[in-house]
Design a protein around this motif. Structure first.
Motif, short mmCIF file in Angstrom:
data_model
loop_
_atom_site.label_atom_id
_atom_site.label_comp_id
_atom_site.label_asym_id
_atom_site.label_seq_id
_atom_site.Cartn_x
_atom_site.Cartn_y
_atom_site.Cartn_z
N LYS A 87 12.30 17.48 -10.29
CA LYS A 87 13.55 18.07 -10.77
C LYS A 87 14.56 17.00 -11.18
O LYS A 87 15.23 17.12 -12.20
CB LYS A 87 14.17 18.96 -9.69
CG LYS A 87 13.45 20.25 -9.48
CD LYS A 87 14.15 21.06 -8.41
CE LYS A 87 13.44 22.35 -8.14
NZ LYS A 87 14.16 23.18 -7.17
N VAL A 88 14.66 15.95 -10.36
CA VAL A 88 15.59 14.86 -10.68
C VAL A 88 15.16 14.16 -11.97
O VAL A 88 15.98 13.90 -12.86
CB VAL A 88 15.69 13.85 -9.51
CG1 VAL A 88 16.54 12.65 -9.91
CG2 VAL A 88 16.26 14.51 -8.27
N ILE A 99 23.66 10.01 -10.18
CA ILE A 99 22.35 10.65 -10.28
C ILE A 99 22.40 11.85 -9.36
O ILE A 99 22.86 11.74 -8.22
CB ILE A 99 21.22 9.69 -9.85
CG1 ILE A 99 21.25 8.40 -10.69
CG2 ILE A 99 19.86 10.37 -9.94
CD1 ILE A 99 21.04 8.61 -12.17
N ARG A 100 21.93 12.98 -9.82
CA ARG A 100 22.07 14.20 -9.03
C ARG A 100 20.75 14.88 -8.76
O ARG A 100 19.81 14.82 -9.55
CB ARG A 100 22.99 15.19 -9.76
CG ARG A 100 24.39 14.67 -9.96
CD ARG A 100 25.26 15.70 -10.63
NE ARG A 100 26.53 15.10 -11.03
CZ ARG A 100 27.36 15.65 -11.88
NH1 ARG A 100 27.08 16.81 -12.43
NH2 ARG A 100 28.48 15.05 -12.19
N TYR A 101 20.74 15.57 -7.63
CA TYR A 101 19.68 16.52 -7.31
C TYR A 101 20.37 17.87 -7.27
O TYR A 101 21.13 18.15 -6.34
CB TYR A 101 19.02 16.19 -5.97
CG TYR A 101 18.05 17.26 -5.51
CD1 TYR A 101 16.93 17.57 -6.26
CD2 TYR A 101 18.28 17.97 -4.34
CE1 TYR A 101 16.06 18.56 -5.86
CE2 TYR A 101 17.40 18.96 -3.93
CZ TYR A 101 16.29 19.24 -4.69
OH TYR A 101 15.42 20.23 -4.30
N GLN A 159 17.01 17.30 -0.42
CA GLN A 159 16.12 18.45 -0.55
C GLN A 159 16.06 19.21 0.76
O GLN A 159 16.11 20.44 0.77
CB GLN A 159 14.71 17.98 -0.97
CG GLN A 159 13.74 19.09 -1.27
CD GLN A 159 13.13 19.74 -0.05
OE1 GLN A 159 12.90 19.10 0.96
NE2 GLN A 159 12.89 21.03 -0.14
N ILE A 175 16.49 11.44 -1.84
CA ILE A 175 16.13 12.72 -2.44
C ILE A 175 15.57 13.66 -1.38
O ILE A 175 15.91 14.84 -1.34
CB ILE A 175 15.12 12.51 -3.59
CG1 ILE A 175 15.79 11.74 -4.74
CG2 ILE A 175 14.58 13.86 -4.09
CD1 ILE A 175 14.83 11.29 -5.83
N LYS A 209 11.64 15.38 -6.63
CA LYS A 209 11.65 14.22 -7.52
C LYS A 209 11.41 14.66 -8.96
O LYS A 209 12.04 14.14 -9.89
CB LYS A 209 10.59 13.21 -7.08
CG LYS A 209 10.96 12.47 -5.81
CD LYS A 209 9.82 11.68 -5.21
CE LYS A 209 9.25 10.63 -6.07
NZ LYS A 209 8.27 9.76 -5.37
N SER A 236 25.28 14.90 -5.79
CA SER A 236 25.06 13.52 -6.21
C SER A 236 24.29 12.77 -5.14
O SER A 236 24.53 12.94 -3.94
CB SER A 236 26.40 12.83 -6.46
OG SER A 236 27.05 13.40 -7.57
N ILE A 237 23.36 11.94 -5.58
CA ILE A 237 22.52 11.17 -4.67
C ILE A 237 23.28 9.92 -4.25
O ILE A 237 23.73 9.15 -5.10
CB ILE A 237 21.18 10.80 -5.34
CG1 ILE A 237 20.41 12.06 -5.71
CG2 ILE A 237 20.35 9.89 -4.44
CD1 ILE A 237 19.17 11.82 -6.54
#
Length: 160
Positions: A50-51, A96-98, A146, A142, A48, A102-103
């Motif tokens: 990192k995002v 939105i990416r991790y 992960q 997320i 989280k 993309s999430i």
């Protein structure tokens, strides 16, 4: 002489409480998920973070574009940085990416979202997403990404 009955023995599968004096201060015992990054926070919290840091970067890129500034160059110096937002015929889209993934946000796992025809609304959207992450609303998404990334890295290390 008659045989005396054997004393009752605890069941073999029954866990035994260890006699450590400090256990009165322990609320719960268990095994934590491992993360290679830090021993002080769990893997989801690290992901989280990192995002959230990446969203901060994207917010700065939005401000740069709104101010008419050129986007900065990437690490190699020959390409501009990667943005999560783009202008299409119907307005500004983002994801939105991790990391590079993309999430999924949509009901069917969609990752791209039309925000508005105004770039300023993308900035507001990113702020709302940060609040949602802080509240835990994206923990499942997320956490799943992960775990997948962690498993892929572990798998890659074994193959090497």
């Amino acid at each position: 002489m008659a045989a005396q009955p054997a004393a009752a023995q605890p069941a073999a599968s029954e866990a035994k409480q260890l006699p450590f004096s400090f256990l009165s201060l322990v609320k719960k015992t268990g095994t934590l998920a491992k993360t290679s990054r830090s021993r002080t926070i769990d893997a989801l919290t690290a992901a989280k973070g990192k995002v959230l840091a990446a969203i901060d970067t994207q917010e700065q890129f939005v401000r740069d574009v709104m101010d008419g500034k050129a986007l900065p160059k990437g690490k190699g110096g020959d390409k501009t940085v990667s943005t999560w937002f783009s202008k299409q015929n119907d307005g500004w889209w983002t994801s939105i990416r991790y990391g590079q993934a993309s999430i999924p946000i949509g009901e069917k796992g969609e990752t791209d979202m039309l925000i508005s025809d105004k770039l300023a609304d993308v900035l507001a959207f990113y702020g709302a997403v940060k609040i949602a992450i802080d509240k835990g609303e994206l923990d499942a998404q997320i956490g799943k990404l992960q775990a997948e990334k962690s498993a892929a890295l572990k798998g890659g290390k074994r193959a090497a």
